[in-house]
Design a protein around this motif. Structure first.
Motif, PDB file in Angstrom:
ATOM      1  N   GLY A   1       0.745  -1.285  -0.063  1.00  0.00           N
ATOM      2  CA  GLY A   1      -0.039  -0.183   0.036  1.00  0.00           C
ATOM      3  C   GLY A   1       0.653   1.326   0.028  1.00  0.00           C
ATOM      4  N   GLY A   2       1.989   1.289   0.865  1.00  0.00           N
ATOM      5  CA  GLY A   2       2.660   2.412   0.855  1.00  0.00           C
ATOM      6  C   GLY A   2       3.548   2.854  -0.418  1.00  0.00           C
TER       7      GLY A   2
ATOM      8  N   GLY B   1      -7.145   3.080  11.172  1.00  0.00           N
ATOM      9  CA  GLY B   1      -6.214   2.588  11.855  1.00  0.00           C
ATOM     10  C   GLY B   1      -5.402   1.588  11.072  1.00  0.00           C
ATOM     11  N   LEU B   2      -6.110   1.477   9.958  1.00  0.00           N
ATOM     12  CA  LEU B   2      -5.092   0.626   8.884  1.00  0.00           C
ATOM     13  C   LEU B   2      -4.345   1.356   7.897  1.00  0.00           C
ATOM     14  CD1 LEU B   2      -7.631  -2.585   7.625  1.00  0.00           C
ATOM     15  CD2 LEU B   2      -5.454  -2.500   9.034  1.00  0.00           C
ATOM     16  N   TRP B   3      -5.042   2.448   7.557  1.00  0.00           N
ATOM     17  CA  TRP B   3      -4.273   3.364   6.468  1.00  0.00           C
ATOM     18  C   TRP B   3      -4.433   4.751   6.601  1.00  0.00           C
ATOM     19  CZ3 TRP B   3      -8.284  -0.154   3.837  1.00  0.00           C
ATOM     20  CH2 TRP B   3      -7.477  -1.370   3.476  1.00  0.00           C
ATOM     21  N   GLY B   4      -4.497   5.164   7.996  1.00  0.00           N
ATOM     22  CA  GLY B   4      -4.247   6.677   8.331  1.00  0.00           C
ATOM     23  C   GLY B   4      -5.087   7.525   7.658  1.00  0.00           C
ATOM     24  N   PHE B   5      -4.865   8.697   7.037  1.00  0.00           N
ATOM     25  CA  PHE B   5      -5.622   9.739   6.533  1.00  0.00           C
ATOM     26  C   PHE B   5      -6.333   9.054   5.202  1.00  0.00           C
ATOM     27  CE2 PHE B   5      -6.118  12.635   2.788  1.00  0.00           C
ATOM     28  CZ  PHE B   5      -7.110  13.574   3.480  1.00  0.00           C
TER      29      PHE B   5
ATOM     30  N   GLY C   1     -13.182  22.697   8.273  1.00  0.00           N
ATOM     31  CA  GLY C   1     -13.510  22.095   7.033  1.00  0.00           C
ATOM     32  C   GLY C   1     -12.857  20.675   6.908  1.00  0.00           C
ATOM     33  N   LEU C   2     -11.657  20.659   7.278  1.00  0.00           N
ATOM     34  CA  LEU C   2     -11.207  19.195   7.147  1.00  0.00           C
ATOM     35  C   LEU C   2     -11.748  18.129   8.135  1.00  0.00           C
ATOM     36  CD1 LEU C   2      -7.423  20.064   7.067  1.00  0.00           C
ATOM     37  CD2 LEU C   2      -9.003  19.176   5.158  1.00  0.00           C
ATOM     38  N   SER C   3     -12.385  18.588   9.139  1.00  0.00           N
ATOM     39  CA  SER C   3     -12.838  17.817  10.189  1.00  0.00           C
ATOM     40  C   SER C   3     -13.946  16.937   9.780  1.00  0.00           C
ATOM     41  CB  SER C   3     -13.493  18.693  11.313  1.00  0.00           C
ATOM     42  OG  SER C   3     -14.657  19.519  10.968  1.00  0.00           O
ATOM     43  N   VAL C   4     -14.555  17.387   8.433  1.00  0.00           N
ATOM     44  CA  VAL C   4     -15.882  16.488   7.987  1.00  0.00           C
ATOM     45  C   VAL C   4     -15.402  15.310   7.354  1.00  0.00           C
ATOM     46  CG1 VAL C   4     -16.867  18.926   7.615  1.00  0.00           C
ATOM     47  CG2 VAL C   4     -15.690  17.818   5.584  1.00  0.00           C
ATOM     48  N   LEU C   5     -14.120  15.324   7.144  1.00  0.00           N
ATOM     49  CA  LEU C   5     -13.670  13.944   6.635  1.00  0.00           C
ATOM     50  C   LEU C   5     -14.021  12.801   7.600  1.00  0.00           C
ATOM     51  CD1 LEU C   5      -9.723  14.920   5.320  1.00  0.00           C
ATOM     52  CD2 LEU C   5     -11.918  14.172   4.058  1.00  0.00           C
ATOM     53  N   ILE C   6     -14.153  13.016   8.984  1.00  0.00           N
ATOM     54  CA  ILE C   6     -14.343  12.071   9.929  1.00  0.00           C
ATOM     55  C   ILE C   6     -15.606  12.517  10.483  1.00  0.00           C
ATOM     56  CG2 ILE C   6     -13.538  10.725  12.165  1.00  0.00           C
ATOM     57  CD1 ILE C   6     -10.753  12.394  11.680  1.00  0.00           C
ATOM     58  N   PRO C   7     -16.879  11.575  10.086  1.00  0.00           N
ATOM     59  CA  PRO C   7     -18.099  11.948  10.498  1.00  0.00           C
ATOM     60  C   PRO C   7     -18.454  11.886  12.036  1.00  0.00           C
ATOM     61  CG  PRO C   7     -18.030  10.713   8.490  1.00  0.00           C
ATOM     62  CD  PRO C   7     -16.754  10.471   9.086  1.00  0.00           C
ATOM     63  N   TYR C   8     -18.855  12.830  12.625  1.00  0.00           N
ATOM     64  CA  TYR C   8     -19.435  12.899  14.028  1.00  0.00           C
ATOM     65  C   TYR C   8     -18.139  13.082  14.651  1.00  0.00           C
ATOM     66  CZ  TYR C   8     -23.162  10.171  11.942  1.00  0.00           C
ATOM     67  OH  TYR C   8     -24.299   9.861  10.771  1.00  0.00           O
ATOM     68  N   ILE C   9     -17.138  12.176  14.868  1.00  0.00           N
ATOM     69  CA  ILE C   9     -15.887  12.531  15.552  1.00  0.00           C
ATOM     70  C   ILE C   9     -15.323  13.820  15.111  1.00  0.00           C
ATOM     71  CG2 ILE C   9     -13.704  11.419  16.216  1.00  0.00           C
ATOM     72  CD1 ILE C   9     -15.066   8.720  15.267  1.00  0.00           C
ATOM     73  N   GLY C  10     -15.018  13.933  13.959  1.00  0.00           N
ATOM     74  CA  GLY C  10     -14.220  15.244  13.770  1.00  0.00           C
ATOM     75  C   GLY C  10     -14.650  16.414  14.075  1.00  0.00           C
TER      76      GLY C  10
ATOM     77  N   VAL D   1     -14.735   4.268  10.355  1.00  0.00           N
ATOM     78  CA  VAL D   1     -13.579   5.335  10.507  1.00  0.00           C
ATOM     79  C   VAL D   1     -12.460   4.863  11.665  1.00  0.00           C
ATOM     80  CG1 VAL D   1     -12.971   7.557  11.539  1.00  0.00           C
ATOM     81  CG2 VAL D   1     -15.253   7.179  10.025  1.00  0.00           C
ATOM     82  N   LEU D   2     -12.943   4.092  12.542  1.00  0.00           N
ATOM     83  CA  LEU D   2     -11.744   3.729  13.642  1.00  0.00           C
ATOM     84  C   LEU D   2     -10.926   2.659  12.955  1.00  0.00           C
ATOM     85  CD1 LEU D   2     -14.264   3.628  16.767  1.00  0.00           C
ATOM     86  CD2 LEU D   2     -12.249   5.296  15.917  1.00  0.00           C
TER      87      LEU D   2
END
Length: 356
Positions: free
Chosen positions: A36-37, A321-325, A247-256, A316-317
């Motif tokens: 993946g990297g 945890g597997l692939w970061g961003f 604005g970037l926080s919407v990438l993570i629903p609820y948590i962001g 999301v979690l």
């Protein structure tokens, strides 16, 4: 117990189409986990190509050639990206440095305020507990600071990787857009003949991912722009930096949304204290979040997302945890893929369809 599992396996995977879908999933997952990297630039290019395919298709429909359409759309995308980088990156960088420099002062003011709590609420808060809590927080802050310094030093090594992204990714995006049908036909030619379920899931996810990427980018731009305008209008310090974070926080629903509320509230409290200005800002911020969740998201993702909030948070979690961003960014499409797979395995046979 084994007989129950055996009956379930025969019922779900005795169909060759289902077996081929399972093998494809296992192989794809193994490739992403192992390499993946290495193939990340290709994945980034695919994301951007998905984003730009819609305007290219519209330009082709009005009569322009596909190559000309790809060149115009890609040049427009690069021009917008460069303007954003030139206009936003210096401001965000400067505000980030200033915020980091003022963080010790903010923390000192917070400690002074916390130490007043035992006097105000002697029945509920004890001085011993306050000192114990602050010692633990101070140790944690020192550890986080050391990690940030280490990360900043290690990031110097990534400059070469950044140059690779800046040169190779636009080239790959251009070829993915220009020769889209060639690549799809090539993929179709290497797939097995027993691909009814692969085709079914592929068509569904192709539409889902494209809609999700476009919708998510639009949502980030709108939320970030509205937040920056509101923060600048209310004269909040670090307005651009905090607006971009919102604005970037919407990438993570609820948590962001919950996480980014902390820096917004801390900076506002440090600037104004518990005053009417602080509450006005928090009300404006709450209105932006409410409009995003109740108006913008249903408009942009009414067809793309039909998952329970609990499934989204778990996705999301897990994928983050597997692939970061990128795992966070694609958490919802990947969760939708899992749902599509379950639906496909539960469905009955359908007539064979071409992959493209």
């Amino acid at each position: 117990m084994l007989s129950v599992f055996g009956r379930w396996y025969r019922r779900k995977f005795s169909d060759p189409d289902a077996a081929m879908l399972l093998i494809l999933i296992i192989l794809t997952t193994a490739v992403l986990l192992i390499w993946g990297g290495l193939i990340m630039p290709v994945l980034v290019a695919a994301v951007i190509a998905y984003l730009l395919d819609w305007p290219v298709t519209r330009m082709v429909h009005i009569g322009l050639g596909r190559t000309v359409s790809c060149v115009l759309v890609l040049l427009g995308f690069l021009a917008v990206s460069i303007m954003l980088l030139v206009g936003l990156v210096p401001v965000i960088s400067r505000q980030s440095i200033n915020l980091i420099q003022e963080t010790p002062l903010i923390w000192q003011n917070a400690q002074d305020w916390i130490l007043t709590l035992p006097e105000k609420y002697p029945d509920y808060v004890q001085v011993y507990h306050i000192h114990q809590m602050m010692e633990g927080l101070n140790d944690k802050l020192v550890e986080v600071g050391e990690q940030l310094i280490s990360a900043s030093v290690n990031s110097l090594v990534d400059i070469a990787a950044l140059l690779v992204y800046l040169v190779l990714v636009p080239l790959m995006v251009f070829f993915m857009l220009k020769d889209k049908h060639f690549f799809l036909n090539s993929i179709s030619s290497v797939l097995p003949r027993e691909r009814r379920l692969i085709t079914q899931v592929g068509h569904e996810m192709n539409s889902q991912i494209a809609n999700y990427i476009r919708g998510k980018v639009i949502e980030i731009v709108i939320v970030a722009a509205c937040s920056c305008i509101a923060f600048v209008f209310m004269d909040l310090r670090y307005a651009i930096l905090l607006g971009v974070l919102v604005g970037l926080s919407v990438l993570i629903p609820y948590i962001g949304a919950a996480v980014v509320t902390i820096p917004v509230a801390v900076v506002a409290m440090f600037q104004w204290g518990i005053s009417p200005e602080f509450w006005y800002l928090m009300i404006a911020y709450s209105i932006i979040q409410a409009l995003d969740g109740n108006l913008l998201v249903p408009l942009l993702f009414s067809e793309a997302v039909s998952l329970h909030p609990l499934y989204i948070i778990v996705a999301v979690l897990f994928f983050g945890g597997l692939w970061g961003f990128w795992g966070v960014f694609f958490a919802i499409p990947l969760a939708t893929l899992v749902k599509a797979l379950i639906t496909a395995w539960s469905s009955g046979p359908e007539p064979q369809q071409p992959f493209v």
